[in-house]
Design an enzyme around this catalytic site. Structure first.
Site, short mmCIF file in Angstrom:
data_model
loop_
_atom_site.label_atom_id
_atom_site.label_comp_id
_atom_site.label_asym_id
_atom_site.label_seq_id
_atom_site.Cartn_x
_atom_site.Cartn_y
_atom_site.Cartn_z
N GLU A 104 39.85 -13.08 27.16
CA GLU A 104 40.71 -12.51 27.98
C GLU A 104 42.23 -12.86 27.16
O GLU A 104 42.99 -12.13 27.36
CB GLU A 104 40.76 -13.02 29.36
CG GLU A 104 39.37 -12.60 30.01
CD GLU A 104 39.67 -10.97 30.30
OE1 GLU A 104 40.71 -10.68 30.63
OE2 GLU A 104 38.44 -10.35 30.15
N HIS A 133 45.56 -3.45 27.72
CA HIS A 133 44.52 -4.64 27.80
C HIS A 133 42.99 -4.34 27.68
O HIS A 133 42.13 -4.77 26.79
CB HIS A 133 44.89 -5.58 29.04
CG HIS A 133 43.62 -6.68 29.30
ND1 HIS A 133 43.86 -7.91 28.88
CD2 HIS A 133 42.35 -6.63 29.70
CE1 HIS A 133 42.87 -8.62 29.26
NE2 HIS A 133 41.82 -7.97 29.81
N GLU A 134 42.91 -3.31 28.34
CA GLU A 134 41.14 -2.95 28.23
C GLU A 134 40.96 -2.25 26.87
O GLU A 134 39.78 -2.37 26.38
CB GLU A 134 40.74 -1.97 29.26
CG GLU A 134 41.16 -2.57 30.86
CD GLU A 134 40.36 -3.84 31.17
OE1 GLU A 134 39.32 -3.87 30.23
OE2 GLU A 134 40.90 -4.66 31.84
N HIS A 177 40.17 -4.86 24.37
CA HIS A 177 38.84 -5.48 24.55
C HIS A 177 38.16 -4.43 23.62
O HIS A 177 37.05 -5.01 22.90
CB HIS A 177 38.25 -5.30 26.06
CG HIS A 177 38.71 -6.50 26.58
ND1 HIS A 177 38.43 -7.87 26.29
CD2 HIS A 177 39.30 -6.74 27.89
CE1 HIS A 177 38.64 -8.81 27.20
NE2 HIS A 177 39.37 -8.04 28.10
#
Length: 299
Positions: free
Chosen positions: A200, A130-131, A134
């Site tokens: 998100e 997930h990071e 980003h």
């Protein structure tokens, strides 16, 4: 769809800035406010990674000091097709993580010891994917542009107190100026938070695809959200402006998916991930369930 929504929200924020600026100071006032806000956020864009990592006492790790965690990030970065980010660990019992950096070539990911100690290998892979999403999605750039416009609107609202009532562009006079001063920053903040929530969701989806199994991230979000409400993060409580960076809001009492939340509700995020998991199972792809070879360090 998330990029389209983000684009619409940015357009709305730009339109709000233009309308408020013209009402208060015409084109000149609008350009002055935008220039000041851009200068402030440009400084933050180039220096925020070092500032926030220092703020949280993050220590950089490498293949020698944290071989398993560092290797996990390296494999996920390779899967995502981005350069290897710098890897940091934060000594904090609350499980959480964030990414920072102005572009994929100058990026960093950080995880707390609470996350590395309490989550499974697969869950940590979901979080770090997930990071990394980003970083690949350049969300730092998107949020910098958003912050620039929101900051400029806030400055224009302050100008309204002194100059708005006499502006020939403002037919409502002092009453209109007071309304602008109060309502414009609130509207800008709501749009800014909506953009944050949209990013998100996009990172959840991309992260699930990078790690190969949406249920790993879904499980991680549930565990992190539950523990984050019980374990305080004193550094985040003292610096609430950084809360939007974390995968789960680190501040207590902010789990609602409301207008004033920087994060979608965990329930909504998990539901979207499980829907994605069902689609992947139906459309299949053998081998997508294999976890990254590296495991998380420090457990």
């Amino acid at each position: 769809m998330n990029y389209f929504k983000t684009g619409l929200l940015l357009a709305a924020l730009t339109g709000l800035f233009g309308a408020v600026g013209f009402l208060i100071g015409g084109e000149a006032g609008m350009l002055i406010a935008l220039g000041i806000a851009a200068a402030m956020n440009l400084f933050a864009y180039w220096n925020s990674d070092r500032m926030v990592l220092s703020m949280y006492g993050a220590r950089e790790v490498d293949a020698r000091t944290a071989p398993e965690f560092h290797g996990l990030v390296a494999e996920l970065a390779q899967r995502a097709g981005i350069p290897m980010p710098r890897v940091y660990v934060i000594d904090n019992d609350q499980p959480n993580a964030f990414a920072t950096g102005r572009n994929p070539q100058n990026a960093a990911v950080a995880a707390t010891t609470g996350l590395l100690h309490s989550l499974s290998r697969e869950e940590i892979a979901g979080v770090m994917a997930h990071e990394i999403a980003h970083i690949r999605n350049r969300d730092t750039l998107i949020m910098t542009v958003t912050a620039t416009l929101a900051g400029a609107i806030g400055m224009l609202a302050n100008f309204a107190m002194f100059f708005g009532g006499s502006s020939r562009n403002n037919p409502l006079g002092i009453v209109g100026s007071i309304a602008i001063m109060i309502l414009a920053p609130i509207a800008a903040m709501l749009v800014q938070m909506a953009i944050s929530r949209s990013r998100e969701y996009a990172a959840d989806r991309a992260g699930a695809e990078i790690c190969g199994e949406p249920s790993w991230l879904a499980s991680a979000l549930q565990r992190i959200s539950s523990q984050a409400q019980r374990v305080p993060n004193e550094q985040a409580e003292g610096n609430p402006a950084t809360a939007h960076m974390f995968i789960i809001n680190p501040l207590h009492g902010r789990g609602m998916d409301s207008l004033f939340s920087t994060h979608p509700s965990t329930e909504n995020r998990v539901a979207a991930l499980m829907q994605l998991a069902g689609g992947l199972r139906n459309g299949a792809g053998a081998g997508r369930r294999h976890a990254p070879a590296a495991t998380a360090a420090g457990r």
